[in-house]
Design an enzyme around this catalytic site. Structure first.
Site, PDB file in Angstrom:
ATOM      1  N   GLU A  90       0.821  -1.200   0.000  1.00 11.64           N
ATOM      2  CA  GLU A  90       0.000   0.000   0.000  1.00 11.64           C
ATOM      3  C   GLU A  90       0.859   1.256   0.000  1.00 11.64           C
ATOM      4  O   GLU A  90       1.955   1.270   0.544  1.00 11.64           O
ATOM      5  CB  GLU A  90      -0.892   0.021   1.252  1.00 11.64           C
ATOM      6  CG  GLU A  90      -1.730  -1.242   1.383  1.00 11.64           C
ATOM      7  CD  GLU A  90      -2.658  -1.232   2.588  1.00 11.64           C
ATOM      8  OE1 GLU A  90      -3.661  -1.951   2.530  1.00 11.64           O
ATOM      9  OE2 GLU A  90      -2.381  -0.538   3.586  1.00 11.64           O
ATOM     10  N   CYS A 103       3.284   8.607   0.620  1.00 16.73           N
ATOM     11  CA  CYS A 103       3.902   7.799   1.675  1.00 16.73           C
ATOM     12  C   CYS A 103       4.038   6.382   1.110  1.00 16.73           C
ATOM     13  O   CYS A 103       3.039   5.765   0.749  1.00 16.73           O
ATOM     14  CB  CYS A 103       2.982   7.827   2.895  1.00 16.73           C
ATOM     15  SG  CYS A 103       3.464   6.708   4.208  1.00 16.73           S
ATOM     16  N   CYS A 110       7.253  -6.465   7.761  1.00 18.50           N
ATOM     17  CA  CYS A 110       8.307  -5.720   8.464  1.00 18.50           C
ATOM     18  C   CYS A 110       8.893  -6.613   9.547  1.00 18.50           C
ATOM     19  O   CYS A 110       8.206  -7.457  10.105  1.00 18.50           O
ATOM     20  CB  CYS A 110       7.692  -4.472   9.094  1.00 18.50           C
ATOM     21  SG  CYS A 110       8.906  -3.336   9.802  1.00 18.50           S
ATOM     22  N   CYS A 114       7.035  -3.871  16.146  1.00 20.59           N
ATOM     23  CA  CYS A 114       6.540  -2.854  17.083  1.00 20.59           C
ATOM     24  C   CYS A 114       5.119  -3.231  17.527  1.00 20.59           C
ATOM     25  O   CYS A 114       4.273  -3.535  16.680  1.00 20.59           O
ATOM     26  CB  CYS A 114       6.519  -1.475  16.420  1.00 20.59           C
ATOM     27  SG  CYS A 114       8.121  -1.013  15.722  1.00 20.59           S
ATOM     28  N   CYS A 117       1.960  -1.393  15.841  1.00 21.44           N
ATOM     29  CA  CYS A 117       1.908  -1.187  14.391  1.00 21.44           C
ATOM     30  C   CYS A 117       1.348  -2.404  13.660  1.00 21.44           C
ATOM     31  O   CYS A 117       1.703  -3.539  13.962  1.00 21.44           O
ATOM     32  CB  CYS A 117       3.316  -0.876  13.881  1.00 21.44           C
ATOM     33  SG  CYS A 117       3.376  -0.497  12.122  1.00 21.44           S
ATOM     34  N   CYS A 344      -0.783   6.406  10.006  1.00 21.93           N
ATOM     35  CA  CYS A 344       0.476   5.784  10.440  1.00 21.93           C
ATOM     36  C   CYS A 344       0.199   4.509  11.219  1.00 21.93           C
ATOM     37  O   CYS A 344      -0.605   4.504  12.143  1.00 21.93           O
ATOM     38  CB  CYS A 344       1.235   6.690  11.400  1.00 21.93           C
ATOM     39  SG  CYS A 344       1.778   8.187  10.657  1.00 21.93           S
TER      40      CYS A 344
HETATM   41  N1  SAH Z   1       9.963   1.312   9.882  1.00 24.75           N
HETATM   42  C1  SAH Z   1      10.030   2.744   9.774  1.00 24.75           C
HETATM   43  C2  SAH Z   1       9.064   3.269   8.748  1.00 24.75           C
HETATM   44  C3  SAH Z   1       7.594   3.159   9.126  1.00 24.75           C
HETATM   45  S1  SAH Z   1       7.068   4.753   9.405  1.00 24.75           S
HETATM   46  C4  SAH Z   1       9.866   3.367  11.135  1.00 24.75           C
HETATM   47  O1  SAH Z   1       9.637   2.632  12.099  1.00 24.75           O
HETATM   48  O2  SAH Z   1      10.044   4.573  11.280  1.00 24.75           O
HETATM   49  C5  SAH Z   1       5.602   4.576  10.193  1.00 24.75           C
HETATM   50  C6  SAH Z   1       5.505   5.546  11.364  1.00 24.75           C
HETATM   51  O3  SAH Z   1       4.219   5.361  11.969  1.00 24.75           O
HETATM   52  C7  SAH Z   1       6.537   5.232  12.423  1.00 24.75           C
HETATM   53  O4  SAH Z   1       6.956   6.359  13.131  1.00 24.75           O
HETATM   54  C8  SAH Z   1       5.740   4.331  13.311  1.00 24.75           C
HETATM   55  O5  SAH Z   1       6.319   4.175  14.532  1.00 24.75           O
HETATM   56  C9  SAH Z   1       4.394   5.041  13.318  1.00 24.75           C
HETATM   57  N2  SAH Z   1       3.303   4.178  13.760  1.00 24.75           N
HETATM   58  C10 SAH Z   1       3.253   2.838  13.683  1.00 24.75           C
HETATM   59  N3  SAH Z   1       2.113   2.380  14.226  1.00 24.75           N
HETATM   60  C11 SAH Z   1       1.424   3.447  14.650  1.00 24.75           C
HETATM   61  C12 SAH Z   1       0.154   3.623  15.270  1.00 24.75           C
HETATM   62  N4  SAH Z   1      -0.625   2.597  15.557  1.00 24.75           N
HETATM   63  N5  SAH Z   1      -0.235   4.880  15.553  1.00 24.75           N
HETATM   64  C13 SAH Z   1       0.542   5.937  15.239  1.00 24.75           C
HETATM   65  N6  SAH Z   1       1.735   5.839  14.644  1.00 24.75           N
HETATM   66  C14 SAH Z   1       2.183   4.607  14.347  1.00 24.75           C
END
Ligand code: SAH
Length: 357
Positions: A90, A103, A110, A114, A117, A344
């Site tokens: 996506e 984006c 991945c 986390c 996420c 995000c």
């Molecule tokens: N792997 C990279 C790129 C992904 S960016 C990274 O970790 O930075 C995606 C962004 O959205 C990251 O800052 C991630 O931490 C954030 N993110 C992930 N899950 C989220 C959620 N449930 N709510 C808000 N932000 C989130």
């Protein structure tokens, strides 16, 4: 060989080796990146024989648009692409003032793991090829072109960890940055990383064929200390908190590019005033000129099956104000596209067995 994996120089080399004219690389770049054609046959100033040769040797596209999902306010669009092996990825297009930000994803799934996420919930499948990255940008740009618009900014904040797919991400930036490519300046490109220290150093020493990366860098910090970071971001066990802050500082000193610390606010986990104070202290100690260490607060976006909560608005405001009081430059990201699971952390891949339509 994929067309959108090739830098202009690689394309010229290939043409030369095939006894074709290397300057045709420039023409082909203009056709695909500026005139936005979608097939070799549309390249009308190339002879039929040459187009047939190209068709035989080079695959034009490697991703297929499956669906476009607009948000209710029509400011955010989710693009779902099918890859040749049947996986789906996506990208998200966000309209914000005069900006048209895309984006994009760097991997299928991945390794980050986390807890907050969606992208890593089904594990890691594979890195995207350069062409699969570039085509997310080019194809969306082609759609915008019909409305006399173009992409202004690119953020590697979709699915996956861009620095874990370093070579393809490097090449994709080189391609879209090319003056005869999309000509998107590196100042308009941002990589977001979970924090691979060695790869951030690689970014700093990334000179390859006279091209070096100088993009904006964003670290998903999400905590004011190692202990909390590890509890929500298992990957954090592999790196040390202060080492990470130091490498970000070095990145700023050497590139003079913006650096940003992303901080998801999760109710009862990392959203207390004491956490804001601790974060401000850490950043103030490392950055004498605090104006260059931006903090971007992202109130947690709900993810199916994850038992975490977004803090109340008052808690978010208090955290924000505390950082501001301490002289930290802080902004808040509003969840755009959450009604279409495009905010995000909400991007996930479907695998071919799970496709429902
Ligand atoms: N792997 C990279 C790129 C992904 S960016 C990274 O970790 O930075 C995606 C962004 O959205 C990251 O800052 C991630 O931490 C954030 N993110 C992930 N899950 C989220 C959620 N449930 N709510 C808000 N932000 C989130």
């Amino acid at each position: 060989m994929d067309l959108f994996s090739l830098t202009k120089e690689q394309l010229a080399d290939f043409l030369k080796k095939s006894s074709e004219k290397p300057f045709r690389a420039k023409q082909i770049f203009e056709w695909i990146y500026q005139k936005k054609v979608a097939s070799f046959d549309d390249m009308t100033n190339l002879s039929k024989e040459f187009r047939d040769f190209l068709k035989k040797e080079i695959q034009f596209s490697s991703i297929k648009l499956k669906n476009i999902v607009p948000s209710k306010d029509e400011q955010t669009y989710k693009y779902i692409w099918e890859l040749e092996d049947g996986h789906f990825i996506e990208s998200v297009l966000i309209f914000s003032g005069i900006r048209r930000t895309v984006c994009i994803s760097a991997q299928v799934g991945c390794k980050g793991g986390c807890v907050f996420c969606a992208s890593g919930k089904e594990g890691f499948i594979r890195n995207l090829k350069t062409s699969e990255i570039v085509e997310q940008i080019v194809n969306i740009d082609r759609i915008l072109f019909q409305k006399e618009e173009r992409i202004s900014n690119v953020v590697f904040m979709g699915m996956g960890e861009p620095l874990d797919n370093f070579d393809a991400v490097f090449a994709s930036i080189q391609i879209v940055n090319d003056e005869e490519g999309l000509n998107i300046s590196q100042r308009k490109i941002t990589i977001s990383t979970v924090g691979l220290v060695d790869k951030i150093s690689n970014l700093l020493n990334s000179d390859k064929n006279n091209f070096s990366l100088k993009v904006n860098l964003t670290l998903s910090l999400h905590a004011p200390n190692q202990k909390i970071r590890e509890s929500i971001l298992p990957f954090a066990k592999k790196n040390n908190f202060s080492e990470l802050i130091n490498i970000m500082k070095e990145y700023y000193v050497r590139t003079k590019r913006d650096i940003t610390f992303e901080y998801i606010l999760i109710d009862g986990v990392n959203d207390q005033l004491a956490h804001a104070k601790e974060l401000a202290r850490v950043l103030s100690l490392s950055f004498k000129d605090k104006g260059h260490a931006n903090v971007n607060l992202i109130p947690y976006n709900p993810v199916l099956g994850v038992n975490l909560r977004r803090p109340k608005k008052e808690a978010v405001d208090a955290f924000f104000e505390e950082l501001e009081r301490e002289g930290i430059k802080v902004s808040q990201r509003y969840a755009k596209g959450s009604d279409i699971a495009a905010a995000c952390g909400q991007l996930a891949f479907l695998n071919k067995n799970k496709e429902t339509d």
